[in-house]
Design a protein around this motif. Structure first.
Motif, PDB file in Angstrom:
ATOM      1  N   TYR A  63      13.560  -4.767 -22.852  1.00  0.00           N
ATOM      2  CA  TYR A  63      12.846  -3.983 -22.053  1.00  0.00           C
ATOM      3  C   TYR A  63      13.432  -3.462 -20.771  1.00  0.00           C
ATOM      4  O   TYR A  63      14.257  -4.070 -20.155  1.00  0.00           O
ATOM      5  CB  TYR A  63      11.364  -4.579 -21.734  1.00  0.00           C
ATOM      6  CG  TYR A  63      10.609  -4.789 -22.806  1.00  0.00           C
ATOM      7  CD1 TYR A  63      10.716  -5.785 -23.561  1.00  0.00           C
ATOM      8  CD2 TYR A  63       9.448  -3.917 -22.862  1.00  0.00           C
ATOM      9  CE1 TYR A  63       9.618  -5.993 -24.743  1.00  0.00           C
ATOM     10  CE2 TYR A  63       8.521  -4.135 -24.126  1.00  0.00           C
ATOM     11  CZ  TYR A  63       8.676  -5.156 -24.770  1.00  0.00           C
ATOM     12  OH  TYR A  63       7.676  -5.368 -25.910  1.00  0.00           O
ATOM     13  N   GLN A 107      12.584  -2.131 -16.718  1.00  0.00           N
ATOM     14  CA  GLN A 107      11.348  -1.899 -15.703  1.00  0.00           C
ATOM     15  C   GLN A 107      11.833  -1.299 -14.549  1.00  0.00           C
ATOM     16  O   GLN A 107      12.757  -1.520 -13.855  1.00  0.00           O
ATOM     17  CB  GLN A 107      10.817  -3.299 -15.561  1.00  0.00           C
ATOM     18  CG  GLN A 107       9.517  -3.096 -14.660  1.00  0.00           C
ATOM     19  CD  GLN A 107       9.028  -4.475 -14.067  1.00  0.00           C
ATOM     20  OE1 GLN A 107       9.880  -5.625 -14.098  1.00  0.00           O
ATOM     21  NE2 GLN A 107       7.567  -4.620 -14.479  1.00  0.00           N
ATOM     22  N   LEU A 128       7.113  -0.948 -17.152  1.00  0.00           N
ATOM     23  CA  LEU A 128       7.956  -1.854 -18.151  1.00  0.00           C
ATOM     24  C   LEU A 128       7.805  -1.095 -19.609  1.00  0.00           C
ATOM     25  O   LEU A 128       6.892  -0.815 -20.057  1.00  0.00           O
ATOM     26  CB  LEU A 128       7.195  -3.242 -18.358  1.00  0.00           C
ATOM     27  CG  LEU A 128       7.966  -4.140 -19.078  1.00  0.00           C
ATOM     28  CD1 LEU A 128       9.431  -4.683 -18.390  1.00  0.00           C
ATOM     29  CD2 LEU A 128       7.189  -5.457 -19.297  1.00  0.00           C
ATOM     30  N   HIS A 163       9.541  -0.578 -23.553  1.00  0.00           N
ATOM     31  CA  HIS A 163      10.365  -1.125 -24.574  1.00  0.00           C
ATOM     32  C   HIS A 163      11.719  -0.288 -25.008  1.00  0.00           C
ATOM     33  O   HIS A 163      11.566   1.053 -24.996  1.00  0.00           O
ATOM     34  CB  HIS A 163       9.326  -1.334 -26.017  1.00  0.00           C
ATOM     35  CG  HIS A 163       9.957  -1.846 -27.061  1.00  0.00           C
ATOM     36  ND1 HIS A 163      10.779  -1.074 -28.070  1.00  0.00           N
ATOM     37  CD2 HIS A 163      10.190  -3.163 -27.352  1.00  0.00           C
ATOM     38  CE1 HIS A 163      11.199  -1.867 -29.024  1.00  0.00           C
ATOM     39  NE2 HIS A 163      10.834  -3.018 -28.637  1.00  0.00           N
ATOM     40  N   PHE A 178      15.241  -6.725 -19.251  1.00  0.00           N
ATOM     41  CA  PHE A 178      14.658  -8.038 -19.514  1.00  0.00           C
ATOM     42  C   PHE A 178      14.791  -8.149 -21.114  1.00  0.00           C
ATOM     43  O   PHE A 178      14.469  -7.174 -21.785  1.00  0.00           O
ATOM     44  CB  PHE A 178      12.976  -8.259 -19.311  1.00  0.00           C
ATOM     45  CG  PHE A 178      12.997  -8.202 -17.708  1.00  0.00           C
ATOM     46  CD1 PHE A 178      12.153  -7.069 -17.244  1.00  0.00           C
ATOM     47  CD2 PHE A 178      12.573  -9.410 -17.097  1.00  0.00           C
ATOM     48  CE1 PHE A 178      11.983  -7.095 -15.675  1.00  0.00           C
ATOM     49  CE2 PHE A 178      12.275  -9.439 -15.704  1.00  0.00           C
ATOM     50  CZ  PHE A 178      12.106  -8.249 -15.131  1.00  0.00           C
TER      51      PHE A 178
END
Lengths: 112, 115
Positions: free
Chosen positions: A35, A37, A43, A45, A88
């Motif tokens: 992900y 952000q 955030l 995908h 992330f």
């Protein structure tokens, strides 16, 4: 608890260079997701790789997964200033429903 | 297609006060998630709903946090009483039916500051 640990914690590169981020995790997974952000878009995908896959591509993104080492990497090629964000990895365990555990993140800065 | 909506976007309260956050998922999404993201960390799942039933609330501090999803659509997350360590961004996400290989769609989050 955080399942994934990203490395490095922060990365600064020039526009046009490639950026590589790594993620290590602890338990067996169904799939691993990445992900992004940033303050503008929240955030989002990016890509999902299943536990039986070794490599996946999407545009300028390349993800690898090594389940024997419990690690994954995200490569962003030809980076742009707009790629500046935190990235992330998120692991999804098997169990009949999606339980996502996020890592600690890599903060990427792309300098124009 | 409208995304996940959250309100308020920002909230400042004093410790021991109560606060509530609201989330409206993408239309037709059966699964709804609440995450807590402390500054410098990744999001941590607090609670997951499938329609109006709870699938996972193992990391929800139930002595002060509560959540509900009436009628299987909108959801509210409440903190009562708030502590300083509750300062964080609270993210709501939804997915079609919570399958292991689905994409979660996140709202913009509510930034909470507890003084």
């Amino acid at each position: 608890s955080q399942q994934g640990e990203e490395d490095p914690q922060a990365l600064s590169i020039q526009e046009g260079e490639n950026a590589t981020m790594n993620c290590s995790y602890k338990t067996s997974i169904n799939n691993l997701q990445w992900y992004r952000q940033n303050s503008g878009r929240g955030l989002v995908h990016l890509i999902l790789i299943r536990s039986n896959e070794r490599e996946k591509h999407s545009g300028r993104l390349r993800v690898t997964l090594d389940t024997s080492k419990k690690s994954s990497s995200l490569l962003i090629t030809a980076s742009r200033a707009a790629d500046t964000a935190s990235y992330f990895c998120a692991t999804v365990n098997s169990g009949g429903y999606q339980k996502v555990t996020f890592g600690t993140g890599t903060k990427l800065q792309v300098i124009p | 297609e409208a995304g996940v909506a959250q309100s308020p976007r920002y909230k400042i309260i004093e410790k021991r006060q109560s606060v509530a956050f609201w989330c409206n998922p993408i239309s037709g999404h059966a699964t709804l998630y609440w995450y807590q993201q402390i500054l410098g960390q990744g999001p941590k799942l607090l609670i997951q709903f499938q329609n109006n039933g709870v699938v996972d609330d193992s990391q929800l501090p139930k002595d002060r946090f509560s959540a509900e999803r009436l009628k299987g659509v909108d959801s509210t997350l409440k903190i009562q009483p708030a502590k300083l360590e509750d300062s964080a961004v609270y993210l709501c996400a939804s997915s079609l039916d919570g399958g292991e290989q689905e994409t979660q769609y996140f709202g913009p989050g509510t930034r909470l500051l507890v003084l």
